[in-house]
Design a protein around this motif. Structure first.
Motif, PDB file in Angstrom:
ATOM      1  N   LYS A 162      44.212  32.396  30.720  1.00  7.43           N
ATOM      2  CA  LYS A 162      43.052  31.902  31.849  1.00  7.43           C
ATOM      3  C   LYS A 162      43.528  32.934  33.046  1.00  7.43           C
ATOM      4  O   LYS A 162      44.535  32.763  33.463  1.00  7.43           O
ATOM      5  CB  LYS A 162      43.191  30.515  31.834  1.00  7.43           C
ATOM      6  N   PRO A 163      42.410  33.013  33.832  1.00  6.86           N
ATOM      7  CA  PRO A 163      40.854  32.698  33.407  1.00  6.86           C
ATOM      8  C   PRO A 163      40.241  33.774  32.627  1.00  6.86           C
ATOM      9  O   PRO A 163      39.233  34.009  32.347  1.00  6.86           O
ATOM     10  CB  PRO A 163      40.225  32.535  34.832  1.00  6.86           C
ATOM     11  N   ASP A 192      40.432  34.547  29.629  1.00  8.96           N
ATOM     12  CA  ASP A 192      39.617  34.121  28.265  1.00  8.96           C
ATOM     13  C   ASP A 192      38.125  34.047  28.396  1.00  8.96           C
ATOM     14  O   ASP A 192      37.539  33.749  27.349  1.00  8.96           O
ATOM     15  CB  ASP A 192      40.303  32.744  27.845  1.00  8.96           C
ATOM     16  N   ASN A 193      37.782  33.948  29.497  1.00 11.57           N
ATOM     17  CA  ASN A 193      36.391  34.119  29.839  1.00 11.57           C
ATOM     18  C   ASN A 193      35.980  35.556  29.972  1.00 11.57           C
ATOM     19  O   ASN A 193      36.455  36.322  31.180  1.00 11.57           O
ATOM     20  CB  ASN A 193      35.999  33.480  31.265  1.00 11.57           C
TER      21      ASN A 193
END
Length: 592
Positions: free
Chosen positions: A346-347, A349-350
């Motif tokens: 993260k972040p 994974d976006n």
């Protein structure tokens, strides 16, 4: 520079379009390329900048002396079956002979495959799933015993089917029809390894799950170099590798020093691509990178083993001195220098957080540590322009000056729910000065949009085994970005892409798909491509894979690499081998 790329691409395209059967012609090796052996001692002083890119500089058959190498860190392993550094695939040929190898010539001819341990290229079955190689008879190890087919079979088994040897690729495990074979450390009966058959002492038969149109290139992998089962000591085998090449281990203090001496059981009549000129070869590990440059320029050592070129201070000294510059070569290498952005941390994974990094990066600043335009062209794709199948495109244009599109970066940050930016870690090999400087440039770039990077430095010797290539470590330490580089395992889109983008190659250790990208559409295209026998159609598929990878925003190229490598005047038989983008280590000699 674009002309150089185009020429290289044309050369590679010619080689692969001919097909593998055409790659089995007579080697151009030792005799054909040393036509200048009667050259005078003035050859080195008469050589000019980039001469070794197209011809052999300072040719000589003079024997004797000690050839000295230095490396800024320690290798992953000197075991040919457990290494994945390009320089080591080059260097290990001094003491190991795979089934196939590349012709010993500069330029286009050097990309042609020729038999090494084998008598001829592999014979492929009508269904494309069986490849058969006949071994040359009479090839001996350094202890005088003869190489047998079972030794090749064992080498494949230990390098691809064990939990202990993690640093090399696992192509054979992926593509051989081996069932649930557990490897020779758990099952010592080699008869249970069905993926390779040895009907007699000189025949090796590979049984594949599906057609693999570029298998001869895979057979040039150092993992096909033979290993007698009785001599294997697992991860400690690198301490005293059994030799089939012109040199053998005299001593190896792991991580400090390696000394090689002549292998008197090597027969040059069986080997068309190697020389045996120095009396001994000495390698020092964990040397300061800038000090290596200074010692090279002074002639105290002959080769920077990594082959990645001079550091910033050394480059500046060279380019401002015409005489010194004439002792350098500036070849395009097979390498892309890039960042991999984790899809699991993260972040990042976006995808929009990953896109923010792509848009905000000042690629002029990240190009600078490599030497600006001298060090390579700014990259926008995963494949390099010297890779067959390459097509130019740019999914994340970051301004006409390549210094970043901050407005687009802020839009992406808003889309990923981080309008004010965020904190993240970037991992880098701490002994690689250029890579550290790239991380610092990236840090400054992203700071402009509120992304605060902390640089984490790790040793390159265990980079893939313990740090950036170990997903569990990456997750626990929140390593969102990894600075890395990659060169083709062989000159095709598959040889470049498969190990770094195929989700099925993600490993618990020794992982090179540091994005942890596991896109079924990418995996399926790779399978489709390698089973396609038509070269034009196959190359089109590699371009499609590149497009899919870049759409993930997890791969951020910095430069299509060029290096500035220095050849001291006391180094002989120097030429840039196109398969590695560095000097051919099996040809070098030293003036006494």
């Amino acid at each position: 520079m674009r002309k150089t790329n185009a020429l290289a691409l044309a050369a590679l395209g010619t080689v692969l379009t001919m097909g593998l059967a055409a790659c089995g012609g007579t080697a151009g090796g030792g005799g054909n390329t040393s036509s200048g052996n009667n050259a005078t001692g003035d050859a080195a002083s008469a050589a000019k900048h980039n001469d070794a890119y197209t011809k052999v500089v300072n040719p000589s058959d003079a024997k004797g002396g000690t050839l000295k190498y230095a490396l800024s860190d320690e290798p992953d392993s000197m075991d040919p079956g457990n290494t994945y550094y390009a320089w080591n695939w080059n260097f290990s040929r001094l003491y190991s002979r795979p089934l196939m190898t590349y012709t010993a010539q500069p330029g286009e001819a050097g990309l042609k495959l020729v038999p090494d341990l084998a008598e001829a290229p592999g014979e492929v079955s009508a269904d494309g799933k069986t490849w058969t190689y006949k071994l040359k008879k009479g090839i001996k190890y350094d202890d005088g015993t003869e190489v047998k087919a079972a030794d090749v079979k064992y080498a494949i088994a230990r390098s691809n089917f064990t939990d202990e040897l993690t640093d090399g690729p696992k192509y054979f495990a992926q593509y051989l029809d081996s069932g649930d074979y557990k490897g020779p450390y758990k099952d010592k009966d080699l008869n249970n390894f069905k993926g390779v058959e040895t009907p007699d002492d000189y025949t090796v038969v590979f049984k594949l799950k599906a057609p693999f149109s570029e298998f001869d290139f895979l057979a040039a992998n150092p993992q096909s170099a033979p290993v007698p089962q009785a001599k294997d000591t697992g991860v400690d085998y690198e301490k005293a590798v059994v030799s089939t090449g012109p040199y053998k281990f005299e001593s190896h203090e792991v991580g400090k020093q390696l000394n090689l001496v002549r292998n008197t059981n090597w027969d040059p009549a069986t080997d068309s691509v190697r020389k045996q000129l120095p009396d001994r070869i000495e390698v020092q590990f964990k040397q300061n990178a800038e000090d290596i440059d200074n010692r090279l320029i002074a002639g105290q050592i002959q080769v920077d083993l990594a082959g990645t070129g001079l550091q910033s201070a050394g480059r500046a000294k060279i380019v401002n001195d015409a005489k010194l510059k004439d002792s350098t070569d500036n070849p395009f290498t097979p390498f892309n220098r890039y960042a991999m952005i984790s899809t699991k941390v993260k972040p990042f994974d976006n995808i929009d957080c990953r896109k923010a990094v792509q848009y905000a990066t000042d690629k002029v600043a990240t190009q600078a540590p490599w030497g600006g335009p001298l060090g390579g062209e700014i990259g926008t794709t995963a494949m390099t322009p010297t890779t067959v199948g390459y097509k130019a495109f740019d999914l994340y244009p970051n301004g006409a000056d390549h210094k970043g599109d901050l407005a687009k970066a802020k839009e992406a940050l808003a889309a990923c729910g981080q309008p004010n930016g965020f904190e993240a870690n970037v991992a880098v090999r701490g002994d690689r000065t250029k890579e550290v400087q790239v991380a610092e440039a990236l840090q400054a770039s992203l700071d402009r949009v509120g992304i605060k990077l902390t640089i984490k430095k790790y040793p390159s010797g265990d980079w893939s085994a313990q740090y950036a290539g170990k997903p569990d470590f990456v997750h626990k330490n929140n390593l969102g970005i990894m600075i890395a580089g990659w060169g083709a395992d062989w000159p095709s889109g598959f040889g470049f892409l498969s190990q770094i983008v195929d989700g099925r190659f993600i490993k618990a250790s020794g992982n090179y798909n540091m994005m942890e990208l596991n896109d079924p559409s990418v995996n399926e295209l790779l399978d489709k491509g390698i089973q396609t026998t038509d070269a034009t159609a196959r190359n089109e598929i590699w371009a499609q894979v590149d497009q899919k990878v870049m759409e993930s925003a997890a791969f951020m190229p910095f430069v299509y690499e060029k290096t500035l490598i220095f050849r001291p005047s006391n180094l002989t038989n120097v030429y840039v081998h196109p398969a590695w983008g560095m000097y051919d280590y099996t040809w070098l000699g030293v003036k006494q």
